[in-house]
Structure formats: structure tokens, C-alpha cells
Design a protein around this motif. Sequence first.
Motif, mmCIF file in Angstrom:
data_model
loop_
_atom_site.group_PDB
_atom_site.id
_atom_site.type_symbol
_atom_site.label_atom_id
_atom_site.label_comp_id
_atom_site.label_asym_id
_atom_site.label_seq_id
_atom_site.Cartn_x
_atom_site.Cartn_y
_atom_site.Cartn_z
ATOM 1 N N ASN A 332 0.677 -1.342 0.118
ATOM 2 C CA ASN A 332 -0.063 -0.044 0.026
ATOM 3 C C ASN A 332 0.788 1.171 0.116
ATOM 4 N N LYS A 335 2.140 1.925 -3.370
ATOM 5 C CA LYS A 335 0.955 2.317 -4.343
ATOM 6 C C LYS A 335 0.635 3.742 -4.046
ATOM 7 N N PHE A 336 0.657 4.221 -2.663
ATOM 8 C CA PHE A 336 0.230 5.614 -2.539
ATOM 9 C C PHE A 336 1.335 6.613 -2.159
ATOM 10 N N ASP A 359 5.393 5.805 5.361
ATOM 11 C CA ASP A 359 5.657 6.430 4.163
ATOM 12 C C ASP A 359 5.584 8.035 4.077
ATOM 13 N N ILE A 364 -3.971 9.903 4.164
ATOM 14 C CA ILE A 364 -5.585 9.268 4.218
ATOM 15 C C ILE A 364 -6.187 10.553 4.961
ATOM 16 N N MET A 368 -11.874 9.372 5.833
ATOM 17 C CA MET A 368 -11.915 7.665 5.495
ATOM 18 C C MET A 368 -11.246 7.101 6.590
ATOM 19 N N HIS A 382 -8.664 8.985 -3.554
ATOM 20 C CA HIS A 382 -8.427 10.181 -3.050
ATOM 21 C C HIS A 382 -7.003 10.873 -3.245
ATOM 22 N N GLN A 389 -8.801 2.232 -7.297
ATOM 23 C CA GLN A 389 -7.539 1.968 -7.113
ATOM 24 C C GLN A 389 -7.295 0.731 -5.995
ATOM 25 N N SER A 391 -8.408 -3.542 -4.397
ATOM 26 C CA SER A 391 -9.266 -4.148 -4.451
ATOM 27 C C SER A 391 -10.128 -4.008 -3.110
ATOM 28 N N GLY A 392 -9.639 -3.207 -2.336
ATOM 29 C CA GLY A 392 -9.971 -2.720 -0.899
ATOM 30 C C GLY A 392 -10.000 -3.990 0.086
ATOM 31 N N GLY A 394 -6.773 -5.368 1.195
ATOM 32 C CA GLY A 394 -5.464 -5.517 1.776
ATOM 33 C C GLY A 394 -5.632 -5.313 3.244
ATOM 34 N N LEU A 395 -6.239 -4.196 3.784
ATOM 35 C CA LEU A 395 -6.204 -3.766 5.232
ATOM 36 C C LEU A 395 -7.119 -4.626 5.834
HETATM 37 P P1 ADP Z 1 -6.810 -1.371 -1.839
HETATM 38 O O1 ADP Z 1 -6.185 -2.522 -2.342
HETATM 39 O O2 ADP Z 1 -7.869 -0.685 -2.246
HETATM 40 O O3 ADP Z 1 -5.450 -0.456 -1.591
HETATM 41 P P2 ADP Z 1 -6.729 -1.673 1.102
HETATM 42 O O4 ADP Z 1 -7.516 -2.213 2.028
HETATM 43 O O5 ADP Z 1 -5.369 -2.150 1.134
HETATM 44 O O6 ADP Z 1 -7.399 -1.903 -0.299
HETATM 45 O O7 ADP Z 1 -6.766 0.168 1.328
HETATM 46 C C1 ADP Z 1 -7.829 0.674 1.512
HETATM 47 C C2 ADP Z 1 -7.657 2.176 1.225
HETATM 48 O O8 ADP Z 1 -7.158 2.784 2.290
HETATM 49 C C3 ADP Z 1 -6.914 2.356 -0.036
HETATM 50 O O9 ADP Z 1 -7.660 2.458 -1.039
HETATM 51 C C4 ADP Z 1 -6.425 3.859 0.085
HETATM 52 O O10 ADP Z 1 -7.551 4.667 0.065
HETATM 53 C C5 ADP Z 1 -6.115 3.725 1.795
HETATM 54 N N1 ADP Z 1 -4.734 3.661 2.184
HETATM 55 C C6 ADP Z 1 -4.225 2.321 2.744
HETATM 56 N N2 ADP Z 1 -2.938 2.403 2.822
HETATM 57 C C7 ADP Z 1 -2.483 3.677 2.551
HETATM 58 C C8 ADP Z 1 -1.290 4.347 2.579
HETATM 59 N N3 ADP Z 1 -0.162 3.931 2.938
HETATM 60 N N4 ADP Z 1 -1.286 5.878 1.967
HETATM 61 C C9 ADP Z 1 -2.394 6.605 1.711
HETATM 62 N N5 ADP Z 1 -3.685 5.668 1.480
HETATM 63 C C10 ADP Z 1 -3.574 4.319 1.908
#
Ligand code: ADP
Length: 431
Positions: A332, A335-336, A359, A364, A368, A382, A389, A391-392, A394-395
Motif C-alpha cells: 500500500n 501504491k500511495f 511512508d 489518508i 476515511m 483520494h 485503485q 481491491s479494498g 489489503g487492510l
Molecule cells: P486497496 O487494495 O484498495 O488499496 P486496502 O484495504 O489495502 O485496499 O486499502 C484501503 C484504502 O486505504 C486504500 O484504497 C487507500 O485509499 C487507503 N490507504 C491504505 N494504505 C494507504 C497508505 N499507505 N497511504 C494512503 N492511503 C492508504
Amino acid sequence: MTKLARKLHERFLKQIHFKSDKYSTQDSVYLFTLYLAIAMVTVSCITNYIIGLADQVKILAFISDLILVFLYYLARFRQQFRLSKILFFILATVALNILWFYTEGSAGSAIFILHAMLPLIALFSSKRQSTTMVIIIATNIITLLIFEILYPQFINHYPSPVERALDILTISFFFLVFEIPAIIYINHLMLEEKRQAEQSDAAKTSYITNLSHEIRTPMNAILGFTELLSDPDLNREEHEQFLSIINQNGRQLLNLLNNIINISKLETNVTNVSVSEFHPIDVLKQVHDTMIPYFQANEEVQLKVTPVNGTPIAVKSDPTLIQQIILNLTFNAVKFTNNGVIEIGYSTNNQSITFFVKDTGIGIPPEMHNDIFSRHKQVESHNGLSPIQGSGLGLAICKGMTELLDGEIWFTSIVNEGSEFFVRIPLVSKK
Ligand code: ADP
């Protein structure tokens, strides 16, 4: 005055509305039934006292009330719904039998109570339980009827027909007051359940559509760049760049498929926790090695594994799950984050180890913060990138796995400055 009455009424409704994520519809109906039963028996205790009924009757009603309160406590505060329902059924059956003999058998009030109780019992028990209960009650009533025919001398008669009518009238009145709100409440619960099922159906459909999109995007990239590779005019640099894109998209796809498997395992409770002793720095090294291709592809971002302070420690937990969690968080972060540093590391105290992934990315937004750990949640972009972006998943996986390890996960984040995720795990797992 009317304002006060409305407020009290709203408070009362809020208080007796048991339906929450904690309770199933059946359990909510049960709690509501108990709630009303306690109210009803308490009223009858007071009435018995005022009109000066026999001591036996007063004591019996009072004991029933105490038992009902105990059953309510068992269910609501101890979560022992099964035991409480069985005891309630036994209490109701015993009361019915006593009443049968006491109030003129089939001509008295017992049969009315039976008719009022049966539908409620069926609504708050499981299919199997209610079938068993109905069979027991039916056998019991048939036995009582046969007994009444064979030995009418054991049946107590009302002193006069007027008393009989009054008794039946009072009981009927009680049940009217008791059952009408119960039916309204049950109706409301059923409608709510139906609405939730429809909503969750719609959410699942849109979730699957999003997932398909997530699979298609890297797939298209892999196919498109593989085709381009066959161009004989490509120079060495282009060739390497295309290979790197294919590699990255392949990894992204693999990561997504792993996440789908992980979330379904978590949802069906089949994720295994396999505890062993390991050194946390080895986990971080593994994450580093897995993630390094992403950093080679984007030189604007660096990956830093923070040197461990103090002596190396051994942790007794599940290294594979911890690695998955840190990997997802680092994925993540990559990605961000468009430029800067991604830092992974840990700190320890006597009882726990806290991993962190920090990072310098887009951050965020506060609105959210409550949502990002929810599963099946497609988070809107965002960051000005494409609206879909990720699959939602990971977290949600990180949270599920951390909880399996009796740990905690949280984060701090400032928009446009970056985010830091923390995962605290006990040094020695209890599992
Ligand atoms: P996804 O596969 O969509 O990234 P996650 O469950 O991993 O799903 O993350 C959910 C959301 O949390 C992401 O879509 C993003 O908007 C936000 N997010 C997670 N980690 C970060 C990060 N390190 N920096 C910024 N936003 C983040």
C-alpha cells in the motif's frame, strides 16, 4: 409534557431495540420476549399484592420474576442464549402444568397462555429446537387432557363461573398487551433483515465487478506488453522496461489473487496460525526482497529497513502471517507514495513487538479513517488517480490476521505528508 412523554417513549424504544451486529434476529426476539415477560410478571406481582391474593400465588409470581431476570442476564450479559432459551422453555412448561391443575384444566387460562407462547417460542428458537419444543408441548398437552378425562377429581375448579371469566379476561388482556408489541417488533426486525440482505447483495455484485476490473487491468498490461516484446526493432532499454512492466503487473495480479484467497480463508475461519520462534528482522528482510523490484522500477522512492536497536530478539508467533501483514502494508505504501522514503521496522518492549510501515505518500483524509479497515469496501480514490485503485482487501486482511495473532493494528496519517501503520503483536503467542 407531550415532549417529555415522546422523549421517554423514544428512550424506551431505543432501550428495548436489541438488534445489533451482536445479536441474530432470533436472539433479539428472545430478548424482547423476556423483556416483556419480566414487565408482565412484575405487573402481576404488584397486582397480586394489591388485591391480596393467597401467599402461594404471590410467592410463585415473585420467584418466576426472579428466574426471568436471571434468564435475561444469562442471555444479554453472558451471551448464553442457548442455555437461557432452554431454561425459559422449561419454566414456561412447568408454569403451564401448574396452571392447568390450578385453573380448571382445559376450561381455564392455561390453554390461552399456550396459544400465546407457542408462536414466540417458534420465532426465537432454531428450526430444530422449535420442532423439539413443539413435540414436547404437544405430548404434554395430550397427556394433561387424558389425565383430566381419567382423573377429573385432581383438577381444581374456579369458585364460580364469574371468577373463571375474570381470570381468562385478565390473561387475555395481558397477552394482548404483550403480543401486539412483540409482533410489531418482529415484523420490524424481519423487514430490516430483508433490507440488509438486499443491500449486501448489491454490495457483493458491485464488489465482484470491481474485482474483475482489478484482475483485467494487470492482465491487459501483461498481454499488451508481451505482444510489444515481439517487435524486432526494440532496443535493449525498451526491452528491459517492458519486461519490468510485465513483471510488476504479474506480481500485482499474484498479490490480488493471494488477497482473495486470504480474505475468504479469514471469512470462513480456516486461516491457520502456526506458531514458531523467529527473528523479526528476518521477516523484514523477506519483505524487502519481495518488494525490491517495485523500487527498482521507481527510483523516486526508496525502501529503508530500519536497523534494529538493541540486541536481536526472538518472537514466538506466526512469521508467515506477520510477513503477509507487513507485505500488504508495504505494498500500500508503494501504491500511495510518488516520491520519498518508505521505512519498515519495529520496536519492542517486555510484552510485545510493534512493527511499523511509514511512508511519505499522499496520506489518508480524516473522513476515511473509520472506513479503511472494512472488508468489501471499495475505497474511492483520494489521490486523483483512477477511481478504482485496488481491491479494498489489503487492510481488511491485515486487520483479520493481526486479530488472529491477538494483536492490534492502527495508523496515523497526514494528507500530503504520509502515513504510518503500526502492528502490535504479543512477543509470545497464546495460541
Ligand atoms: P486497496 O487494495 O484498495 O488499496 P486496502 O484495504 O489495502 O485496499 O486499502 C484501503 C484504502 O486505504 C486504500 O484504497 C487507500 O485509499 C487507503 N490507504 C491504505 N494504505 C494507504 C497508505 N499507505 N497511504 C494512503 N492511503 C492508504
